[in-house]
Design a protein around this motif. Structure first.
Motif, PDB file in Angstrom:
ATOM      1  N   ILE A 183     -95.846 -63.244 -39.837  1.00 44.86           N
ATOM      2  CA  ILE A 183     -96.771 -63.945 -40.738  1.00 44.86           C
ATOM      3  C   ILE A 183     -97.893 -64.610 -39.935  1.00 44.86           C
ATOM      4  CG2 ILE A 183     -96.985 -65.856 -42.392  1.00 44.86           C
ATOM      5  CD1 ILE A 183     -94.134 -65.142 -43.370  1.00 44.86           C
ATOM      6  N   ALA A 184     -97.524 -65.237 -38.821  1.00 44.67           N
ATOM      7  CA  ALA A 184     -98.543 -65.905 -37.994  1.00 44.67           C
ATOM      8  C   ALA A 184     -99.577 -64.903 -37.482  1.00 44.67           C
ATOM      9  CB  ALA A 184     -97.871 -66.622 -36.824  1.00 44.67           C
ATOM     10  N   ARG A 185     -99.093 -63.721 -37.115  1.00 40.58           N
ATOM     11  CA  ARG A 185    -100.014 -62.709 -36.589  1.00 40.58           C
ATOM     12  C   ARG A 185    -100.929 -62.171 -37.682  1.00 40.58           C
ATOM     13  NH1 ARG A 185     -98.411 -57.305 -33.291  1.00 40.58           N
ATOM     14  NH2 ARG A 185     -99.476 -58.237 -31.557  1.00 40.58           N
ATOM     15  N   GLU A 186    -100.381 -61.960 -38.885  1.00 36.65           N
ATOM     16  CA  GLU A 186    -101.179 -61.414 -39.998  1.00 36.65           C
ATOM     17  C   GLU A 186    -102.130 -62.447 -40.593  1.00 36.65           C
ATOM     18  OE1 GLU A 186    -101.327 -58.333 -41.121  1.00 36.65           O
ATOM     19  OE2 GLU A 186     -99.720 -57.522 -39.870  1.00 36.65           O
ATOM     20  N   ARG A 187    -101.793 -63.714 -40.425  1.00 31.86           N
ATOM     21  CA  ARG A 187    -102.598 -64.779 -41.037  1.00 31.86           C
ATOM     22  C   ARG A 187    -102.947 -65.820 -39.962  1.00 31.86           C
ATOM     23  NH1 ARG A 187    -102.661 -61.380 -44.220  1.00 31.86           N
ATOM     24  NH2 ARG A 187    -102.188 -61.414 -46.464  1.00 31.86           N
ATOM     25  N   PRO A 188    -103.912 -65.476 -39.088  1.00 30.66           N
ATOM     26  CA  PRO A 188    -104.218 -66.352 -37.947  1.00 30.66           C
ATOM     27  C   PRO A 188    -104.710 -67.741 -38.353  1.00 30.66           C
ATOM     28  CG  PRO A 188    -105.556 -64.318 -37.897  1.00 30.66           C
ATOM     29  CD  PRO A 188    -104.644 -64.206 -39.067  1.00 30.66           C
ATOM     30  N   LEU A 189    -105.190 -67.904 -39.587  1.00 29.86           N
ATOM     31  CA  LEU A 189    -105.652 -69.240 -40.007  1.00 29.86           C
ATOM     32  C   LEU A 189    -104.485 -70.150 -40.365  1.00 29.86           C
ATOM     33  CD1 LEU A 189    -108.689 -68.378 -42.348  1.00 29.86           C
ATOM     34  CD2 LEU A 189    -108.713 -69.025 -39.921  1.00 29.86           C
ATOM     35  N   CYS A 190    -103.336 -69.550 -40.613  1.00 37.61           N
ATOM     36  CA  CYS A 190    -102.176 -70.345 -41.042  1.00 37.61           C
ATOM     37  C   CYS A 190    -101.484 -71.013 -39.863  1.00 37.61           C
ATOM     38  CB  CYS A 190    -101.158 -69.461 -41.770  1.00 37.61           C
ATOM     39  SG  CYS A 190    -101.722 -68.950 -43.388  1.00 37.61           S
ATOM     40  N   GLU A 191    -100.821 -72.115 -40.173  1.00 32.40           N
ATOM     41  CA  GLU A 191     -99.991 -72.816 -39.202  1.00 32.40           C
ATOM     42  C   GLU A 191     -98.545 -72.540 -39.603  1.00 32.40           C
ATOM     43  OE1 GLU A 191     -99.920 -74.246 -35.907  1.00 32.40           O
ATOM     44  OE2 GLU A 191    -101.922 -74.407 -36.804  1.00 32.40           O
ATOM     45  N   VAL A 192     -97.788 -71.881 -38.737  1.00 31.56           N
ATOM     46  CA  VAL A 192     -96.389 -71.557 -39.052  1.00 31.56           C
ATOM     47  C   VAL A 192     -95.472 -72.479 -38.266  1.00 31.56           C
ATOM     48  CG1 VAL A 192     -94.593 -69.766 -39.039  1.00 31.56           C
ATOM     49  CG2 VAL A 192     -96.985 -69.134 -39.482  1.00 31.56           C
ATOM     50  N   VAL A 193     -94.491 -73.051 -38.945  1.00 36.20           N
ATOM     51  CA  VAL A 193     -93.432 -73.798 -38.267  1.00 36.20           C
ATOM     52  C   VAL A 193     -92.145 -73.005 -38.463  1.00 36.20           C
ATOM     53  CG1 VAL A 193     -92.104 -75.947 -38.178  1.00 36.20           C
ATOM     54  CG2 VAL A 193     -94.566 -76.017 -38.649  1.00 36.20           C
ATOM     55  N   ALA A 194     -91.424 -72.754 -37.366  1.00 36.82           N
ATOM     56  CA  ALA A 194     -90.196 -71.966 -37.438  1.00 36.82           C
ATOM     57  C   ALA A 194     -89.059 -72.780 -36.844  1.00 36.82           C
ATOM     58  CB  ALA A 194     -90.363 -70.647 -36.681  1.00 36.82           C
ATOM     59  N   THR A 195     -87.936 -72.817 -37.571  1.00 34.25           N
ATOM     60  CA  THR A 195     -86.808 -73.628 -37.100  1.00 34.25           C
ATOM     61  C   THR A 195     -85.571 -72.760 -36.912  1.00 34.25           C
ATOM     62  OG1 THR A 195     -85.829 -74.106 -39.259  1.00 34.25           O
ATOM     63  CG2 THR A 195     -87.645 -75.505 -38.575  1.00 34.25           C
ATOM     64  N   ASP A 196     -84.662 -73.260 -36.107  1.00 36.09           N
ATOM     65  CA  ASP A 196     -83.338 -72.647 -36.003  1.00 36.09           C
ATOM     66  C   ASP A 196     -82.387 -73.697 -35.462  1.00 36.09           C
ATOM     67  OD1 ASP A 196     -82.560 -69.342 -35.965  1.00 36.09           O
ATOM     68  OD2 ASP A 196     -81.060 -70.728 -35.189  1.00 36.09           O
ATOM     69  N   VAL A 197     -81.126 -73.557 -35.808  1.00 38.58           N
ATOM     70  CA  VAL A 197     -80.117 -74.472 -35.290  1.00 38.58           C
ATOM     71  C   VAL A 197     -79.761 -74.105 -33.849  1.00 38.58           C
ATOM     72  CG1 VAL A 197     -78.040 -73.191 -36.001  1.00 38.58           C
ATOM     73  CG2 VAL A 197     -78.034 -75.695 -36.062  1.00 38.58           C
ATOM     74  N   SER A 198     -80.042 -72.868 -33.461  1.00 37.16           N
ATOM     75  CA  SER A 198     -79.663 -72.373 -32.138  1.00 37.16           C
ATOM     76  C   SER A 198     -80.804 -72.504 -31.135  1.00 37.16           C
ATOM     77  CB  SER A 198     -79.231 -70.906 -32.255  1.00 37.16           C
ATOM     78  OG  SER A 198     -79.274 -70.274 -30.996  1.00 37.16           O
ATOM     79  N   GLU A 199     -80.601 -73.338 -30.098  1.00 37.69           N
ATOM     80  CA  GLU A 199     -81.606 -73.486 -29.035  1.00 37.69           C
ATOM     81  C   GLU A 199     -81.791 -72.163 -28.296  1.00 37.69           C
ATOM     82  OE1 GLU A 199     -84.005 -74.991 -27.957  1.00 37.69           O
ATOM     83  OE2 GLU A 199     -83.818 -77.045 -28.668  1.00 37.69           O
ATOM     84  N   ASP A 200     -80.696 -71.419 -28.132  1.00 32.22           N
ATOM     85  CA  ASP A 200     -80.786 -70.148 -27.401  1.00 32.22           C
ATOM     86  C   ASP A 200     -81.643 -69.140 -28.162  1.00 32.22           C
ATOM     87  OD1 ASP A 200     -79.223 -71.187 -25.415  1.00 32.22           O
ATOM     88  OD2 ASP A 200     -77.363 -70.272 -26.123  1.00 32.22           O
ATOM     89  N   ALA A 201     -81.503 -69.129 -29.483  1.00 34.62           N
ATOM     90  CA  ALA A 201     -82.349 -68.244 -30.287  1.00 34.62           C
ATOM     91  C   ALA A 201     -83.806 -68.692 -30.179  1.00 34.62           C
ATOM     92  CB  ALA A 201     -81.893 -68.248 -31.745  1.00 34.62           C
ATOM     93  N   LEU A 202     -84.041 -70.006 -30.253  1.00 31.08           N
ATOM     94  CA  LEU A 202     -85.420 -70.507 -30.202  1.00 31.08           C
ATOM     95  C   LEU A 202     -86.091 -70.182 -28.863  1.00 31.08           C
ATOM     96  CD1 LEU A 202     -85.170 -73.968 -31.990  1.00 31.08           C
ATOM     97  CD2 LEU A 202     -86.296 -71.886 -32.819  1.00 31.08           C
ATOM     98  N   ALA A 203     -85.303 -70.177 -27.780  1.00 37.32           N
ATOM     99  CA  ALA A 203     -85.880 -69.841 -26.468  1.00 37.32           C
ATOM    100  C   ALA A 203     -86.423 -68.406 -26.497  1.00 37.32           C
ATOM    101  CB  ALA A 203     -84.823 -69.991 -25.374  1.00 37.32           C
ATOM    102  N   ILE A 204     -85.703 -67.518 -27.174  1.00 40.16           N
ATOM    103  CA  ILE A 204     -86.163 -66.123 -27.298  1.00 40.16           C
ATOM    104  C   ILE A 204     -87.402 -66.065 -28.203  1.00 40.16           C
ATOM    105  CG2 ILE A 204     -85.536 -63.836 -28.172  1.00 40.16           C
ATOM    106  CD1 ILE A 204     -83.964 -64.451 -25.686  1.00 40.16           C
ATOM    107  N   ALA A 205     -87.365 -66.822 -29.296  1.00 35.68           N
ATOM    108  CA  ALA A 205     -88.506 -66.821 -30.227  1.00 35.68           C
ATOM    109  C   ALA A 205     -89.775 -67.343 -29.536  1.00 35.68           C
ATOM    110  CB  ALA A 205     -88.172 -67.674 -31.453  1.00 35.68           C
ATOM    111  N   ARG A 206     -89.622 -68.394 -28.736  1.00 35.51           N
ATOM    112  CA  ARG A 206     -90.785 -68.931 -28.008  1.00 35.51           C
ATOM    113  C   ARG A 206     -91.318 -67.906 -27.013  1.00 35.51           C
ATOM    114  NH1 ARG A 206     -87.554 -73.837 -27.719  1.00 35.51           N
ATOM    115  NH2 ARG A 206     -88.359 -75.280 -29.306  1.00 35.51           N
ATOM    116  N   LEU A 207     -90.392 -67.236 -26.331  1.00 31.18           N
ATOM    117  CA  LEU A 207     -90.780 -66.180 -25.385  1.00 31.18           C
ATOM    118  C   LEU A 207     -91.585 -65.103 -26.115  1.00 31.18           C
ATOM    119  CD1 LEU A 207     -90.174 -64.840 -22.485  1.00 31.18           C
ATOM    120  CD2 LEU A 207     -88.391 -63.592 -23.701  1.00 31.18           C
TER     121      LEU A 207
END
Ligand code: SAM
Ligand code: GLN
Length: 287
Positions: free
Chosen positions: A141-165
């Motif tokens: 969604i962030a890539r298709e809509r560059p004007l938008c601000e996306v916030v993404a959450t997860d309970v798993s820090e390990d998953a978020l590390a991959i998402a940030r990467l």
């Protein structure tokens, strides 16, 4: 060349024979044994897949054969291909994945597609992706809509590390990742669109046997698979604008129950979207 006590794919080092043997080995463990074997061999040789067809009579070296054998053994043991290669394509993006993240599914692109229909290209909307895993939905969604601000959450820090990467590697700047349970980490914020592919498998579902390599926290949600959706339907009320949309992925048999949960929480205009097999897999509702 075969090392003592070790036979790479029965000693066959020619590309074509190694592929044939590997494809047979994978027959019971994969829906696409030949393709999996080709992708894993291309990776073991560090060549594009097309190389295999142009050089089918070539012999690989023992180190490559060993890498290939190892990958085939994992795949035959039920490890998803994406965990062996470390990547999965979603919405035309190559995402890094790890055993901490669900492997993004093609069906989830329906959810992205439906969310994009609610976000005009020229609007700077705020979008929330709950349980982002590898970041698949939020990044698309962030890539298709560059004007938008996306916030993404997860309970798993390990998953978020991959998402940030993934956001760094894909160069997608308009997304922020926060750890926490469902809407907790965004308390006090407000969003125009909320999307989620939460865990929705029932704890006794026999399908879990084939999903054993993926994180249980990404899949299972209580006896009926709806525990997390109950929490999401309730918590998201507090962080959505008037007229905002909530889009949820779910199992094909869950739409009736989900409609009840959403209505009970004041969500209205409930609509369904089907997956590629014609089954209702996304519920859209508004506030
Ligand atoms: N959005 C990704 C996708 O579609 O590929 C991952 C979806 S996976 C089915 C569900 C995700 O929800 C997992 O990444 C899991 O860690 C996360 N999750 C589970 N319980 C959670 C909770 N209480 N709060 C936030 N995220 C949670
Ligand atoms: N779609 C996944 C499956 O293979 C389940 C993912 C989820 O629980 N969200 O069943």
């Amino acid at each position: 060349m075969v090392r003592d006590g070790w036979t790479p794919l029965n000693g066959f080092l020619r590309i074509d024979s190694a592929l044939s043997i590997a494809a047979v080995t994978l027959q019971s463990g994969s829906e696409s044994p030949r393709l999996d074997a080709e992708l894993l061999l291309a990776r073991a040789l560090d060549v594009p897949r097309s190389y295999l067809f142009a050089h089918s009579d070539e012999e690989m070296d023992v180190a490559a054969a060993e890498r290939f054998q190892n990958a085939i053994d994992q795949r035959a043991g039920g490890v998803p291909l994406a965990y062996i290669t470390g990547e999965k394509e979603f919405w035309s993006m190559v995402l890094t994945v790890s055993p901490a993240t669900l492997v993004p599914r093609p069906d989830t692109e329906i959810l992205v597609d439906r969310a994009l229909m609610k976000i005009p290209k020229d609007k700077a909307m705020r979008v929330l992706d709950l349980g982002t895993g590898s970041g698949a939905i939020g990044l698309a969604i962030a890539r298709e809509r560059p004007l938008c601000e996306v916030v993404a959450t997860d309970v798993s820090e390990d998953a978020l590390a991959i998402a940030r990467l993934n956001s760094r590697e894909l160069g997608i700047p308009n997304i922020e990742f926060i750890q926490g349970s469902w809407a907790d980490p965004v308390a006090g914020q407000i969003f125009d669109i909320i999307v989620s592919n939460p865990p929705y498998v029932a704890s006794g579902d026999s399908a879990l046997a084939t999903l054993q390599h993926e994180p249980r926290v990404a899949l299972v949600s209580g006896d009926d698979g709806l525990d997390d959706i109950r929490v999401i339907a309730a918590e998201t009320k507090n962080v959505i604008v008037n007229g905002g949309y909530l889009l949820l992925e779910h199992g094909a048999m869950q739409s009736g129950e989900i409609a009840k949960i959403l209505s009970a929480n004041g969500w209205a205009n409930i609509m369904l979207a089907n997956d590629l097999g014609g089954l209702p897999r996304v519920t859209i509702s508004s506030r």
